[in-house]
Design a protein around this motif. Sequence first.
Motif, PDB file in Angstrom:
ATOM      1  N   MET A 118       0.790  -1.192   0.231  1.00  0.00           N
ATOM      2  CA  MET A 118       0.137  -0.019  -0.034  1.00  0.00           C
ATOM      3  C   MET A 118       0.736   1.288   0.149  1.00  0.00           C
ATOM      4  O   MET A 118       0.723   2.345  -0.843  1.00  0.00           O
ATOM      5  CB  MET A 118      -0.884  -0.039   1.242  1.00  0.00           C
ATOM      6  N   VAL A 119       1.865   1.228   0.770  1.00  0.00           N
ATOM      7  CA  VAL A 119       2.720   2.417   0.799  1.00  0.00           C
ATOM      8  C   VAL A 119       3.361   2.668  -0.467  1.00  0.00           C
ATOM      9  O   VAL A 119       3.591   3.704  -0.912  1.00  0.00           O
ATOM     10  CB  VAL A 119       3.854   2.272   1.927  1.00  0.00           C
ATOM     11  N   GLU A 120       3.929   1.680  -1.157  1.00  0.00           N
ATOM     12  CA  GLU A 120       4.302   1.915  -2.523  1.00  0.00           C
ATOM     13  C   GLU A 120       3.280   2.521  -3.433  1.00  0.00           C
ATOM     14  O   GLU A 120       3.605   3.342  -4.178  1.00  0.00           O
ATOM     15  CB  GLU A 120       4.746   0.236  -3.115  1.00  0.00           C
ATOM     16  N   ARG A 121       2.009   2.089  -3.538  1.00  0.00           N
ATOM     17  CA  ARG A 121       0.997   2.547  -4.399  1.00  0.00           C
ATOM     18  C   ARG A 121       0.871   3.963  -3.993  1.00  0.00           C
ATOM     19  O   ARG A 121       0.748   4.971  -4.938  1.00  0.00           O
ATOM     20  CB  ARG A 121      -0.052   1.632  -4.287  1.00  0.00           C
ATOM     21  N   ILE A 122       0.832   4.390  -2.682  1.00  0.00           N
ATOM     22  CA  ILE A 122       0.366   5.555  -2.443  1.00  0.00           C
ATOM     23  C   ILE A 122       1.604   6.671  -2.576  1.00  0.00           C
ATOM     24  O   ILE A 122       1.495   7.601  -3.126  1.00  0.00           O
ATOM     25  CB  ILE A 122       0.173   5.757  -0.690  1.00  0.00           C
ATOM     26  N   GLY A 123       2.667   6.097  -2.427  1.00  0.00           N
ATOM     27  CA  GLY A 123       4.120   6.785  -2.819  1.00  0.00           C
ATOM     28  C   GLY A 123       4.308   7.425  -4.094  1.00  0.00           C
ATOM     29  O   GLY A 123       5.047   8.258  -4.304  1.00  0.00           O
ATOM     30  N   ALA A 124       3.439   6.615  -4.999  1.00  0.00           N
ATOM     31  CA  ALA A 124       3.568   7.265  -6.212  1.00  0.00           C
ATOM     32  C   ALA A 124       2.806   8.315  -6.675  1.00  0.00           C
ATOM     33  O   ALA A 124       3.071   9.280  -7.741  1.00  0.00           O
ATOM     34  CB  ALA A 124       3.197   5.829  -7.311  1.00  0.00           C
ATOM     35  N   ASP A 125       1.813   8.729  -5.659  1.00  0.00           N
ATOM     36  CA  ASP A 125       1.228   9.987  -5.853  1.00  0.00           C
ATOM     37  C   ASP A 125       1.439  11.001  -4.723  1.00  0.00           C
ATOM     38  O   ASP A 125       1.242  12.128  -4.902  1.00  0.00           O
ATOM     39  CB  ASP A 125      -0.440   9.661  -5.801  1.00  0.00           C
ATOM     40  N   TYR A 126       1.721  10.439  -3.539  1.00  0.00           N
ATOM     41  CA  TYR A 126       2.143  11.409  -2.391  1.00  0.00           C
ATOM     42  C   TYR A 126       3.569  11.017  -2.014  1.00  0.00           C
ATOM     43  O   TYR A 126       4.143   9.976  -2.157  1.00  0.00           O
ATOM     44  CB  TYR A 126       1.081  11.043  -1.353  1.00  0.00           C
ATOM     45  N   PRO A 127       4.320  12.193  -1.200  1.00  0.00           N
ATOM     46  CA  PRO A 127       5.547  12.058  -0.795  1.00  0.00           C
ATOM     47  C   PRO A 127       5.586  10.957   0.529  1.00  0.00           C
ATOM     48  O   PRO A 127       6.221  11.501   1.539  1.00  0.00           O
ATOM     49  CB  PRO A 127       5.971  13.341  -0.337  1.00  0.00           C
ATOM     50  N   LEU A 128       5.121   9.909   0.428  1.00  0.00           N
ATOM     51  CA  LEU A 128       5.158   8.879   1.367  1.00  0.00           C
ATOM     52  C   LEU A 128       6.097   7.777   1.293  1.00  0.00           C
ATOM     53  O   LEU A 128       6.291   7.533   0.102  1.00  0.00           O
ATOM     54  CB  LEU A 128       3.578   8.288   1.680  1.00  0.00           C
ATOM     55  N   THR A 129       6.891   7.469   2.317  1.00  0.00           N
ATOM     56  CA  THR A 129       7.845   6.297   2.198  1.00  0.00           C
ATOM     57  C   THR A 129       7.876   5.338   3.282  1.00  0.00           C
ATOM     58  O   THR A 129       7.275   5.725   4.324  1.00  0.00           O
ATOM     59  CB  THR A 129       9.426   6.901   2.284  1.00  0.00           C
ATOM     60  N   TRP A 130       8.348   4.139   2.990  1.00  0.00           N
ATOM     61  CA  TRP A 130       8.218   3.069   4.058  1.00  0.00           C
ATOM     62  C   TRP A 130       8.670   3.519   5.515  1.00  0.00           C
ATOM     63  O   TRP A 130       8.514   3.248   6.509  1.00  0.00           O
ATOM     64  CB  TRP A 130       8.799   1.907   3.791  1.00  0.00           C
TER      65      TRP A 130
END
Length: 294
Positions: A118-130
């Motif tokens: 999920m983090v990988e998918r969200i990180g494609a659109d938002y500045p979120l990393t594991w």
Amino acid sequence: MSAADTPRSGTQWGRIDLHAHSTESDGTESPRELVLQAHAAGIGTVAITDHDTTAGWADAADAAREVGIGLVPGVEFSSQQQWASVHVLGYLLDPAAPAFLTERERIRVERVERAQRMVERIGADYPLTWAIVQDHAAPGATIGRPHIADALVSLGIVADRSAAFDGILHWRGGYYQPHRAPAPTEAVRIIRAAGGVPVIAHPAARGQATMDERVIAQLVDAGLMGLEVEHRDNPPEAQEWLRRQARIHGLITTGSSDWHGRGKPNLFGEHTTSAEALDAIVEAATGAEPILPA
């Protein structure tokens, strides 16, 4: 546990809240702080029921003895009914039971892998990393969606956990990833085999719409012993239906806050369990013993 912790007839449990989470899963407070805050809120007996882990039991027990309140060691076990996530509360089970240990570890690994996807998918659109998500979980805790929500809040992407679950983390939000978990009937059997008492958590909550008469009958056949009826996520009309199902099948009914500290608005004692219900749980359990109130 010591002989002083052995259940006795007529225990004065005080106000009873049988569903609370610590930093060992997705709560914001330590197991010790969970107990201290329950005590401060006037709770006489509290259950620690972290998701798929019993790691907080010992610290919670020490705190309960220190302040003199009762403690019911438990777990909230993940399961899957068709598309819906169903959580099964297991009270007073043996945490070393082989089947429980095996399934708990498998679920823990799957929950982490699902969170990473999920983090990988969200990180494609938002500045979120594991790495950012890991910063919002206690050492050793199993990372799940609530930790992702906290990371999104810290980045200013959403206002709070509720907003995260209503949007980005919603199963219709485009980033949701399913995870493998045992069927509820299997979760019930595992808890019973470990000497515990299985109770379906918030059966009428969003995402558990598959909890109909047929499913409840199947769960009873598998060994289900109770339904969490009084919970903020069970609408009033659903609570009455659940009480009717409990009468039909001879099930224990409980009420709980599902406290997560600052992670949810749920407050200790907003729903409680009767002493008669807790007596029935203690009498039926063979896997572990509660800490009695002083």
